[in-house]
Design an enzyme around this catalytic site. Structure first.
Site, PDB file in Angstrom:
ATOM      1  N   GLU A   1       0.843  -1.198   0.000  1.00 50.88           N
ATOM      2  CA  GLU A   1       0.000   0.000   0.000  1.00 50.88           C
ATOM      3  C   GLU A   1       0.877   1.247   0.000  1.00 50.88           C
ATOM      4  O   GLU A   1       1.790   1.358   0.811  1.00 50.88           O
ATOM      5  CB  GLU A   1      -0.907  -0.040   1.233  1.00 50.88           C
TER       6      GLU A   1
ATOM      7  N   HIS B   1     -25.183  -2.475  -1.261  1.00 53.65           N
ATOM      8  CA  HIS B   1     -26.293  -2.420  -2.222  1.00 53.65           C
ATOM      9  C   HIS B   1     -26.970  -3.773  -2.372  1.00 53.65           C
ATOM     10  O   HIS B   1     -26.303  -4.819  -2.376  1.00 53.65           O
ATOM     11  CB  HIS B   1     -25.773  -1.981  -3.595  1.00 53.65           C
TER      12      HIS B   1
ATOM     13  N   VAL C   1       4.314   1.373  -5.596  1.00 51.03           N
ATOM     14  CA  VAL C   1       4.885   0.646  -6.735  1.00 51.03           C
ATOM     15  C   VAL C   1       5.133   1.642  -7.855  1.00 51.03           C
ATOM     16  O   VAL C   1       4.213   2.353  -8.279  1.00 51.03           O
ATOM     17  CB  VAL C   1       3.919  -0.487  -7.194  1.00 51.03           C
TER      18      VAL C   1
ATOM     19  N   SER D   1     -18.539   1.608  -7.939  1.00 53.58           N
ATOM     20  CA  SER D   1     -19.696   1.098  -7.203  1.00 53.58           C
ATOM     21  C   SER D   1     -20.385   0.021  -8.047  1.00 53.58           C
ATOM     22  O   SER D   1     -20.490   0.191  -9.261  1.00 53.58           O
ATOM     23  CB  SER D   1     -20.672   2.233  -6.922  1.00 53.58           C
TER      24      SER D   1
HETATM   25  C1  LIG Z   1     -18.148   8.595  -4.228  1.00 54.66           C
HETATM   26  C2  LIG Z   1     -18.189   7.106  -4.150  1.00 54.66           C
HETATM   27  C3  LIG Z   1     -19.300   6.443  -3.612  1.00 54.66           C
HETATM   28  C4  LIG Z   1     -19.337   5.056  -3.566  1.00 54.66           C
HETATM   29  N1  LIG Z   1     -20.349   4.424  -2.907  1.00 54.66           N
HETATM   30  C5  LIG Z   1     -20.374   3.087  -2.820  1.00 54.66           C
HETATM   31  C6  LIG Z   1     -21.362   2.416  -2.074  1.00 54.66           C
HETATM   32  O1  LIG Z   1     -22.165   3.035  -1.402  1.00 54.66           O
HETATM   33  N2  LIG Z   1     -21.397   1.064  -2.108  1.00 54.66           N
HETATM   34  C7  LIG Z   1     -20.518   0.338  -2.830  1.00 54.66           C
HETATM   35  O2  LIG Z   1     -20.635  -0.885  -2.873  1.00 54.66           O
HETATM   36  N3  LIG Z   1     -19.491   0.939  -3.490  1.00 54.66           N
HETATM   37  C8  LIG Z   1     -19.404   2.288  -3.482  1.00 54.66           C
HETATM   38  N4  LIG Z   1     -18.380   2.923  -4.117  1.00 54.66           N
HETATM   39  C9  LIG Z   1     -17.369   2.125  -4.770  1.00 54.66           C
HETATM   40  C10 LIG Z   1     -16.330   1.621  -3.768  1.00 54.66           C
HETATM   41  O3  LIG Z   1     -15.893   2.651  -2.934  1.00 54.66           O
HETATM   42  C11 LIG Z   1     -15.162   1.047  -4.535  1.00 54.66           C
HETATM   43  O4  LIG Z   1     -15.651   0.131  -5.479  1.00 54.66           O
HETATM   44  C12 LIG Z   1     -14.160   0.333  -3.673  1.00 54.66           C
HETATM   45  O5  LIG Z   1     -13.821   1.092  -2.554  1.00 54.66           O
HETATM   46  C13 LIG Z   1     -12.927   0.016  -4.506  1.00 54.66           C
HETATM   47  O6  LIG Z   1     -11.996  -0.599  -3.693  1.00 54.66           O
HETATM   48  P1  LIG Z   1     -10.571  -0.979  -4.278  1.00 54.66           P
HETATM   49  O7  LIG Z   1      -9.883  -1.709  -3.206  1.00 54.66           O
HETATM   50  O8  LIG Z   1     -10.726  -1.639  -5.592  1.00 54.66           O
HETATM   51  O9  LIG Z   1      -9.877   0.422  -4.587  1.00 54.66           O
HETATM   52  P2  LIG Z   1      -9.298   1.506  -3.550  1.00 54.66           P
HETATM   53  O10 LIG Z   1     -10.067   1.538  -2.313  1.00 54.66           O
HETATM   54  O11 LIG Z   1      -9.174   2.774  -4.315  1.00 54.66           O
HETATM   55  O12 LIG Z   1      -7.885   0.934  -3.192  1.00 54.66           O
HETATM   56  C14 LIG Z   1      -6.783   1.019  -4.058  1.00 54.66           C
HETATM   57  C15 LIG Z   1      -5.552   1.151  -3.193  1.00 54.66           C
HETATM   58  O13 LIG Z   1      -4.413   1.073  -4.013  1.00 54.66           O
HETATM   59  C16 LIG Z   1      -3.443   1.947  -3.493  1.00 54.66           C
HETATM   60  N5  LIG Z   1      -2.505   2.242  -4.572  1.00 54.66           N
HETATM   61  C17 LIG Z   1      -2.733   2.919  -5.709  1.00 54.66           C
HETATM   62  N6  LIG Z   1      -1.622   2.989  -6.457  1.00 54.66           N
HETATM   63  C18 LIG Z   1      -0.654   2.334  -5.785  1.00 54.66           C
HETATM   64  C19 LIG Z   1       0.723   2.076  -6.027  1.00 54.66           C
HETATM   65  N7  LIG Z   1       1.346   2.529  -7.138  1.00 54.66           N
HETATM   66  N8  LIG Z   1       1.421   1.377  -5.105  1.00 54.66           N
HETATM   67  C20 LIG Z   1       0.823   0.918  -3.964  1.00 54.66           C
HETATM   68  N9  LIG Z   1      -0.463   1.155  -3.685  1.00 54.66           N
HETATM   69  C21 LIG Z   1      -1.210   1.842  -4.581  1.00 54.66           C
HETATM   70  C22 LIG Z   1      -4.263   3.149  -3.049  1.00 54.66           C
HETATM   71  O14 LIG Z   1      -3.577   3.961  -2.121  1.00 54.66           O
HETATM   72  C23 LIG Z   1      -5.488   2.483  -2.469  1.00 54.66           C
HETATM   73  O15 LIG Z   1      -5.379   2.273  -1.081  1.00 54.66           O
HETATM   74  C24 LIG Z   1     -18.288   4.312  -4.132  1.00 54.66           C
HETATM   75  C25 LIG Z   1     -17.156   4.973  -4.634  1.00 54.66           C
HETATM   76  C26 LIG Z   1     -17.084   6.346  -4.585  1.00 54.66           C
HETATM   77  C27 LIG Z   1     -15.825   7.028  -4.994  1.00 54.66           C
END
Ligand SMILES: Cc1cc2nc3c(=O)[nH]c(=O)nc-3n(C[C@H](O)[C@H](O)[C@H](O)COP(=O)(O)OP(=O)(O)OC[C@H]3O[C@@H](n4cnc5c(N)ncnc54)[C@H](O)[C@@H]3O)c2cc1C
Length: 482
Positions: A31, A49, A172, A337
């Site tokens: 991370e 949802h 990364v 989402s």
């Molecule tokens: C405004 C909004 C409202 C939403 N509401 C909902 C909801 O109500 N219900 C629902 O189901 N979903 C919702 N979502 C969607 C949900 O938030 C996301 O689908 C989910 O959080 C994605 O998780 P993730 O782990 O894929 O990505 P992220 O949580 O973005 O995690 C990616 C991680 O990778 C890290 N990273 C990036 N680049 C690098 C690198 N080069 N090296 C090391 N680490 C890195 C980042 O720091 C981050 O911690 C919403 C999203 C938003 C923005």
């Protein structure tokens, strides 16, 4: 050499790590932020949802429904609150009524249970503060609310407890295919691994590009929110959505699992993937949208604002699976989402795909299914709290007055696996600083505790990431005689 190197510890990375930690594999969860969940998982609506929104047949539809099924069990295992409070998608005119009915039919196709289309009057009976202009609504009983950052942090914590290495503050910056393995280069060093899982959120396309995968792009889309004080709780009992559009699920009014009220999000494409600023027009738009659904919303009860960035995939669906460009790369990308809801199912699905593509998975003899319960002094029965305080007086010292968080709870948050190292890390784990005064009283105390427990100078304690230190220099040597 790692077997699997996961990039990104949001909910996707956290649940993939947790699922992989059941097997005899050497796994890293990398991370770039100092705490788990630096991306979308930290700032979103926190809605589990029901699954009526995604287009039938898509991965989003399949994983939303499976994720919402898995969530109650996951919340229990991770020891976090989940409130299945139900939701309404409200209509204001004939065209909306039609969309509500389409969502209902879509939900049926997606196998969503317990949905009903209600008249405007029936909605107002259940939710008396809703606009008298509402003509109908889709009620979904299985919609829930959860703390999104707690879901990400606790899944990472339990994965760490099960042997995953949490590599914090590791960004990364490049990857090289060395033939028999991949070399992952970060700002802190380099790591060799057999497989890479790309769960990098809004940066997932850039990570894929590092191994020659140019098959998709990510469009960053910002959403701004307001959080209202707990004395506004009760204005709605369930999640109130408006009909969705091409830009998302619209502005909602919702209770939070911690007793506040959430208004937002807006939805605008942006170019800077890190632009988490809140703006006057964005907040005005969120308030106006919320008032359309619930005219009595009191924006003067605002305690804070925030913004989250959606990782919108160029393909229109979640991009999950082995990359065609490099068989050592698995993508969990474009997780917009309902990614939070889907996350337990994303973990399950990615690991199933890895097994099918030949990654050897042998179950471990010992796997901790359950994350230990946290001690929350102020919600304990008084006799239990007294005993705890007698055995350890730090549980008797309230640090955050608004959220009633004790020093003992903050110390626990720091020393847990993948524990807190920053002010925001403490805040997300135990809510110190999340209340009405937003850390006005407790920030300096939390800095002291972090400094003492981590044995680093107070001037090195950060709010969030490098460069966010709060104290500039010590004015007076505390040891010096007055
Ligand atoms: C405004 C909004 C409202 C939403 N509401 C909902 C909801 O109500 N219900 C629902 O189901 N979903 C919702 N979502 C969607 C949900 O938030 C996301 O689908 C989910 O959080 C994605 O998780 P993730 O782990 O894929 O990505 P992220 O949580 O973005 O995690 C990616 C991680 O990778 C890290 N990273 C990036 N680049 C690098 C690198 N080069 N090296 C090391 N680490 C890195 C980042 O720091 C981050 O911690 C919403 C999203 C938003 C923005």
């Amino acid at each position: 050499m790692y077997d699997v190197f996961i990039i990104g510890s949001g909910v996707s990375g956290g649940f993939i790590a947790l699922e992989l930690s059941k097997y005899n594999l050497k796994v890293a969860l990398c991370e770039k932020s100092l705490e788990p969940c630096g991306g979308s998982s930290r700032a979103n609506s926190g809605i589990v949802h029901a699954g009526y929104d995604p287009i039938p047949g898509t991965l989003k539809a399949k994983l939303n429904v499976r994720g919402s099924e898995l969530m109650p069990e996951m919340a229990k295992r991770l020891n976090i609150d989940l409130n299945i409070c139900g939701s309404y998608v409200i209509a204001f005119n004939d065209a909306d009524d039609q969309k509500v009915y389409e969502l209902y039919k879509r939900g049926i196709t997606n196998n969503v249970a317990d949905m009903t289309v209600l008249s405007g009057d029936a909605v107002r009976k259940a939710e008396p503060n809703i606009s008298d202009k509402v003509t109908s609504a889709l009620y979904a009983r299985t919609t829930g609310i959860i703390s999104p950052y707690k879901l990400a942090i606790t899944s990472s914590e339990l994965a760490t407890q099960n042997g995953v290495d949490f590599l914090r503050g590791n960004e990364v910056v490049a990857m090289e295919d060395m033939g028999g393995y991949i070399k992952v280069i970060t700002n802190k060093g380099s790591y060799d691994t057999q497989y890479v899982v790309n769960a990098a959120g809004v940066y997932a396309d850039k990570i894929a590009n590092m191994l020659g995968d140019n098959s998709f792009g990510i469009i960053p889309r910002k959403g701004e929110y307001l959080i209202l004080d707990k004395n506004e709780s009760g204005i709605v009992n369930s999640v109130i959505f408006q009909v969705p559009s091409d830009m998302g699920k619209g502005i909602l009014v919702a209770p939070t699992v911690d007793g506040n009220v959430l208004l937002g999000p807006t939805s605008h494409n942006i170019t800077d993937r890190d632009d988490k600023s809140t703006t006057k027009p964005g907040i005005a738009e969120a308030v106006a949208g919320a008032k359309r659904s619930v005219p009595t919303v009191n924006e003067r009860a605002l305690i804070t604002m925030f913004a989250g960035i959606r990782a919108v995939p160029s393909t229109g669906d979640f991009i999950i699976g082995q990359s065609a460009a490099n068989s050592r790369l698995f993508n969990a990308a474009g997780i917009e989402s309902p990614g939070l809801t889907s996350s337990p199912a994303i973990g399950e699905y990615v690991v199933k795909l890895m097994a099918e593509s030949g990654v050897a998975l042998e179950k471990k003899k010992q796997f901790f299914m359950q994350r230990p319960a946290e001690k929350k002094v102020c919600s304990m029965p008084p006799e239990e709290a007294c005993k705890l305080i007698e055995s350890n007086p730090s549980y008797g010292k309230i640090v955050c007055r608004c959220e009633k968080v004790t020093e003992g709870e903050i110390i626990d948050a720091i020393h847990r696996p993948a524990g807190a190292v920053t002010l925001d890390g403490v805040k997300m784990r135990v809510r110190a600083g999340m209340g009405r005064c937003q850390g006005g009283f407790c920030t300096s105390r939390v800095i002291e505790i972090l400094s003492r427990e981590l044995n680093v100078p107070e001037t090195e304690i950060r709010k969030q990431n490098e460069g966010s230190e709060l104290l500039y220099r010590v004015l007076r040597d505390p040891e010096a005689k007055q």
